[in-house]
Design a protein around this motif. Structure first.
Motif, PDB file in Angstrom:
ATOM      1  N   ARG A 164     -14.883 -34.401  39.676  1.00 49.73           N
ATOM      2  CA  ARG A 164     -15.276 -33.279  38.799  1.00 49.73           C
ATOM      3  C   ARG A 164     -14.222 -32.174  38.854  1.00 49.73           C
ATOM      4  N   THR A 202     -11.018 -33.256  36.952  1.00 55.61           N
ATOM      5  CA  THR A 202     -11.187 -33.326  35.494  1.00 55.61           C
ATOM      6  C   THR A 202     -11.812 -32.047  34.922  1.00 55.61           C
ATOM      7  N   GLU A 242      -8.132 -35.668  27.334  1.00 51.98           N
ATOM      8  CA  GLU A 242      -8.593 -35.828  28.722  1.00 51.98           C
ATOM      9  C   GLU A 242      -8.457 -37.303  29.103  1.00 51.98           C
ATOM     10  N   MET A 253     -19.323 -39.446  38.098  1.00 57.02           N
ATOM     11  CA  MET A 253     -19.204 -37.999  38.011  1.00 57.02           C
ATOM     12  C   MET A 253     -20.005 -37.261  39.083  1.00 57.02           C
ATOM     13  N   SER A 269     -14.746 -30.905  35.219  1.00 52.71           N
ATOM     14  CA  SER A 269     -16.031 -31.262  34.594  1.00 52.71           C
ATOM     15  C   SER A 269     -17.189 -30.657  35.363  1.00 52.71           C
TER      16      SER A 269
END
Ligand SMILES: CC(C)(COP(=O)(O)OP(=O)(O)OC[C@H]1O[C@@H](n2cnc3c(N)ncnc32)[C@H](O)[C@@H]1OP(=O)(O)O)[C@@H](O)C(=O)NCCC(=O)NCCS
Length: 203
Positions: A37, A40, A125, A31, A42
């Motif tokens: 990131r 997704t 997800e 990540m 995130s």
């Protein structure tokens, strides 16, 4: 979710195992990638926050997650639910799949009045972190195994999930195609995030 703490889903070459403390450092490493990131949606977390996140994914009743491991040289097969944590090596991790439950709202007519009704939705997800494992059909296998598990485990009934939803960047073709193939339909475009929402009703 404690529900899957000792469960694995064995698809031969792909095995889904619960997200354990020993997976956190590898996950955190993945990540750090800004591309991942962004794909997704995130946020960047510290290692400490990632450990807290892992504990929350494992224990909270509104979250279900599996880490995906890939076994080289093994044939793909129909998903089989195992009541144990399948043996695997950290280097075999390739991604994760999860759902979290939220409340959705819709206007419905009752006695000629518009009222706001609520329902439970499961946001999905899916991430294959290692690019060399993408576009080989593995994402499709993972989501089908995950939905198979949810549907045969009794979770749909116990959590009263009414629909699955996903939020994905409008240019993320592999993800859009994958979920369309699985029967999801676009319901919204959120311009400020350039994001598409797709959903699939369960009942
Ligand atoms: C999105 C993701 C999970 C899809 O998994 P995948 O294994 O790469 O996808 P699959 O090989 O199963 O293919 C799914 C569909 O997308 C298509 N597809 C795959 N790669 C593609 C590409 N690079 N461009 C266009 N279409 C593509 C496939 O043809 C297939 O559609 P079809 O069956 O109608 O032919 C994976 O690419 C990934 O993890 N990406 C990074 C993280 C991410 O974007 N997650 C999604 C956030 S919601």
């Amino acid at each position: 979710m404690r529900f899957n703490q000792s469960t694995s889903i064995d698809c031969g070459n792909l095995i889904l195992v619960p997200y354990l403390e020993r997976h956190v450092l590898k996950y955190h490493e993945w990540m750090k990638s800004p591309e991942l990131r962004e794909l997704t949606c995130s946020e960047s977390l510290t290692v400490k926050e990632e450990f807290q996140m892992q504990k929350s994914w494992l224990e909270d009743e509104d979250k279900l997650t599996f880490i995906v491991v890939y076994k080289h040289g093994v044939e793909n097969k129909k998903p089989q639910v195992l009541h144990e944590i399948a043996s695997h090596h950290i280097d075999e991790m390739i991604g994760d799949v999860n759902m979290f439950l939220t409340e959705g709202y819709e206007d419905v007519e009752e006695d000629q009045n518009q009222i706001c009704s609520t329902y439970i939705q499961a946001e999905l997800e899916l991430m294959i972190a290692k690019p060399e494992f993408r576009s080989k059909g593995l994402g499709t296998t993972i989501i089908e195994a995950f939905l198979y598990y949810i549907e045969q485990s009794g979770l749909l009934e116990s959590t009263h999930i009414a629909k699955y939803i996903i939020r994905v960047g409008s240019k993320n073709l592999p993800s859009l195609r994958l979920f369309k193939k699985e029967g999801f339909q676009q319901t919204k475009y959120v311009a400020c995030f350039d994001q598409v929402e797709m959903e699939k009703s369960i009942r």
